[in-house]
Design a protein around this motif. Structure first.
Motif, PDB file in Angstrom:
ATOM      1  N   HIS A 142      49.552  32.803  31.559  1.00 12.41           N
ATOM      2  CA  HIS A 142      48.744  33.905  32.112  1.00 12.41           C
ATOM      3  C   HIS A 142      48.071  33.803  33.287  1.00 12.41           C
ATOM      4  O   HIS A 142      47.726  34.558  33.992  1.00 12.41           O
ATOM      5  CB  HIS A 142      48.001  34.709  31.060  1.00 12.41           C
ATOM      6  CG  HIS A 142      48.845  35.361  29.924  1.00 12.41           C
ATOM      7  ND1 HIS A 142      49.643  36.466  30.267  1.00 12.41           N
ATOM      8  CD2 HIS A 142      48.417  34.951  28.500  1.00 12.41           C
ATOM      9  CE1 HIS A 142      50.251  36.636  28.907  1.00 12.41           C
ATOM     10  NE2 HIS A 142      49.578  35.630  28.176  1.00 12.41           N
ATOM     11  N   PHE A 143      47.856  32.327  33.711  1.00  7.74           N
ATOM     12  CA  PHE A 143      46.926  32.070  34.753  1.00  7.74           C
ATOM     13  C   PHE A 143      47.862  31.843  35.907  1.00  7.74           C
ATOM     14  O   PHE A 143      47.489  31.718  37.050  1.00  7.74           O
ATOM     15  CB  PHE A 143      46.263  30.759  34.603  1.00  7.74           C
ATOM     16  CG  PHE A 143      45.339  30.836  33.391  1.00  7.74           C
ATOM     17  CD1 PHE A 143      44.663  31.951  33.222  1.00  7.74           C
ATOM     18  CD2 PHE A 143      44.894  29.832  32.589  1.00  7.74           C
ATOM     19  CE1 PHE A 143      43.723  31.851  31.863  1.00  7.74           C
ATOM     20  CE2 PHE A 143      44.209  29.767  31.461  1.00  7.74           C
ATOM     21  CZ  PHE A 143      43.459  30.903  31.224  1.00  7.74           C
ATOM     22  N   ALA A 144      49.231  31.888  35.785  1.00  6.01           N
ATOM     23  CA  ALA A 144      50.170  31.204  36.805  1.00  6.01           C
ATOM     24  C   ALA A 144      49.984  31.874  38.213  1.00  6.01           C
ATOM     25  O   ALA A 144      50.017  31.519  39.320  1.00  6.01           O
ATOM     26  CB  ALA A 144      51.629  31.061  36.314  1.00  6.01           C
ATOM     27  N   ARG A 145      49.948  33.334  37.827  1.00  5.73           N
ATOM     28  CA  ARG A 145      49.736  34.363  39.012  1.00  5.73           C
ATOM     29  C   ARG A 145      48.559  35.256  39.304  1.00  5.73           C
ATOM     30  O   ARG A 145      48.522  36.070  40.056  1.00  5.73           O
ATOM     31  CB  ARG A 145      51.043  35.470  39.117  1.00  5.73           C
ATOM     32  CG  ARG A 145      52.453  34.313  39.581  1.00  5.73           C
ATOM     33  CD  ARG A 145      53.480  35.331  39.545  1.00  5.73           C
ATOM     34  NE  ARG A 145      53.908  36.184  38.658  1.00  5.73           N
ATOM     35  CZ  ARG A 145      53.992  37.547  38.876  1.00  5.73           C
ATOM     36  NH1 ARG A 145      54.381  38.046  39.976  1.00  5.73           N
ATOM     37  NH2 ARG A 145      54.203  38.346  37.913  1.00  5.73           N
ATOM     38  N   PHE A 146      47.713  34.775  38.286  1.00  2.07           N
ATOM     39  CA  PHE A 146      46.259  35.640  38.102  1.00  2.07           C
ATOM     40  C   PHE A 146      45.527  35.135  39.420  1.00  2.07           C
ATOM     41  O   PHE A 146      45.576  33.931  39.840  1.00  2.07           O
ATOM     42  CB  PHE A 146      45.744  35.077  36.931  1.00  2.07           C
ATOM     43  CG  PHE A 146      44.298  35.770  36.804  1.00  2.07           C
ATOM     44  CD1 PHE A 146      44.126  37.187  36.723  1.00  2.07           C
ATOM     45  CD2 PHE A 146      43.292  35.027  36.828  1.00  2.07           C
ATOM     46  CE1 PHE A 146      42.710  37.750  36.728  1.00  2.07           C
ATOM     47  CE2 PHE A 146      41.889  35.274  36.582  1.00  2.07           C
ATOM     48  CZ  PHE A 146      41.509  36.748  36.603  1.00  2.07           C
ATOM     49  N   GLN A 147      44.875  36.097  39.978  1.00  2.84           N
ATOM     50  CA  GLN A 147      44.345  35.566  41.425  1.00  2.84           C
ATOM     51  C   GLN A 147      42.877  35.175  41.230  1.00  2.84           C
ATOM     52  O   GLN A 147      42.233  34.671  42.185  1.00  2.84           O
ATOM     53  CB  GLN A 147      44.164  36.906  42.290  1.00  2.84           C
ATOM     54  CG  GLN A 147      45.607  37.456  42.729  1.00  2.84           C
ATOM     55  CD  GLN A 147      46.390  36.612  43.476  1.00  2.84           C
ATOM     56  OE1 GLN A 147      45.823  36.086  44.441  1.00  2.84           O
ATOM     57  NE2 GLN A 147      47.626  36.149  42.978  1.00  2.84           N
ATOM     58  N   GLY A 148      42.288  35.659  40.078  1.00  3.98           N
ATOM     59  CA  GLY A 148      40.812  35.133  39.878  1.00  3.98           C
ATOM     60  C   GLY A 148      41.140  33.498  38.998  1.00  3.98           C
ATOM     61  O   GLY A 148      41.748  32.809  39.416  1.00  3.98           O
ATOM     62  N   LYS A 149      39.953  33.183  38.376  1.00  5.07           N
ATOM     63  CA  LYS A 149      39.893  31.723  37.721  1.00  5.07           C
ATOM     64  C   LYS A 149      40.062  31.792  36.451  1.00  5.07           C
ATOM     65  O   LYS A 149      39.398  32.733  35.684  1.00  5.07           O
ATOM     66  CB  LYS A 149      38.318  31.388  38.008  1.00  5.07           C
ATOM     67  CG  LYS A 149      38.031  29.987  37.561  1.00  5.07           C
ATOM     68  CD  LYS A 149      36.696  29.577  37.552  1.00  5.07           C
ATOM     69  CE  LYS A 149      36.521  28.207  37.025  1.00  5.07           C
ATOM     70  NZ  LYS A 149      34.946  27.860  37.273  1.00  5.07           N
ATOM     71  N   GLY A 150      41.011  31.194  35.864  1.00  2.42           N
ATOM     72  CA  GLY A 150      41.636  31.186  34.654  1.00  2.42           C
ATOM     73  C   GLY A 150      40.603  30.396  33.746  1.00  2.42           C
ATOM     74  O   GLY A 150      40.245  29.148  34.080  1.00  2.42           O
ATOM     75  N   ILE A 151      40.347  30.479  32.643  1.00  2.00           N
ATOM     76  CA  ILE A 151      39.643  29.642  31.492  1.00  2.00           C
ATOM     77  C   ILE A 151      40.234  29.677  30.224  1.00  2.00           C
ATOM     78  O   ILE A 151      40.472  30.580  29.673  1.00  2.00           O
ATOM     79  CB  ILE A 151      38.015  30.122  31.375  1.00  2.00           C
ATOM     80  CG1 ILE A 151      37.181  30.509  32.999  1.00  2.00           C
ATOM     81  CG2 ILE A 151      37.459  29.345  30.526  1.00  2.00           C
ATOM     82  CD1 ILE A 151      36.103  31.264  32.685  1.00  2.00           C
ATOM     83  N   LEU A 152      40.498  28.511  30.135  1.00  2.00           N
ATOM     84  CA  LEU A 152      41.457  28.235  28.671  1.00  2.00           C
ATOM     85  C   LEU A 152      40.577  28.118  27.894  1.00  2.00           C
ATOM     86  O   LEU A 152      39.739  27.205  27.474  1.00  2.00           O
ATOM     87  CB  LEU A 152      42.303  26.924  29.051  1.00  2.00           C
ATOM     88  CG  LEU A 152      43.355  26.659  27.732  1.00  2.00           C
ATOM     89  CD1 LEU A 152      44.411  27.878  27.719  1.00  2.00           C
ATOM     90  CD2 LEU A 152      44.051  25.355  27.994  1.00  2.00           C
TER      91      LEU A 152
END
Length: 179
Positions: A142-152
């Protein structure tokens, strides 16, 4: 013009809803599996069950009702309540993977997170559509094309995934987000 808070998107399953514990209990009750705590905490359940039992779980997920009975992840209610002081919090769940889950998920959220406005609940597929500053999720895809910062958010299925921004629990999430 009013100053807006940063947006925090939060996944549901394995982040605020303890799907893994419920699924593990279902496998034990239905098929008699016996695992150690370490087995469950360090493996995807799919790796621990026979393919036909995994398929039975998929069928259960597609029926949807199971999504309404999960326990709440420890600390998530207090953490989200606190984070709402600093962020506009949205629950963003990839419900389109299991369309029948929408009504049970919504009812579950209203029961356990009544302080999250209904208009801040997003049922989606591809989370890259989200316009948020942060996304807390248990799946790096879900972080691949997300424009913000991903937190796993750590979960048994992602413990071997190397990701620079990871939290093990809600206490760590609140600390990372500066609250």
């Amino acid at each position: 013009m009013k100053n807006h808070k940063p947006r925090l998107a939060v996944d549901m399953d394995e982040v605020i809803a303890d799907a893994n514990a419920h699924h593990a209990a279902w496998y034990v009750e239905t098929y008699g599996y016996r695992w150690s705590a370490d087995d469950i905490e360090s493996n995807s359940l799919r790796k621990l069950v026979a393919p036909e039992h995994d398929q039975a779980m998929e069928e259960l997920l597609h029926q949807g009702d199971v999504f309404g009975v999960y326990d709440v992840m420890p600390g998530s209610q207090a953490a989200l309540s606190k984070l709402m002081e600093k962020f506009d919090v949205f629950i963003t769940t990839a419900a389109m993977e299991y369309p029948a889950s929408c009504a049970p998920k919504f009812a579950w959220l209203q029961k356990h997170f009544p302080f999250i406005p209904a208009l801040n609940i997003v049922f989606c597929g591809d989370k890259s559509i989200l316009a948020a500053d942060f996304l807390i999720d248990d799946n790096v895809r879900h972080f691949a094309r997300f424009q913000g910062k991903g937190i796993l958010f750590s979960a048994p299925h992602n413990l071997t995934v190397d990701y620079p921004h990871r939290v093990a629990n809600w206490e760590e999430a609140v600390a990372l987000l500066g609250n």
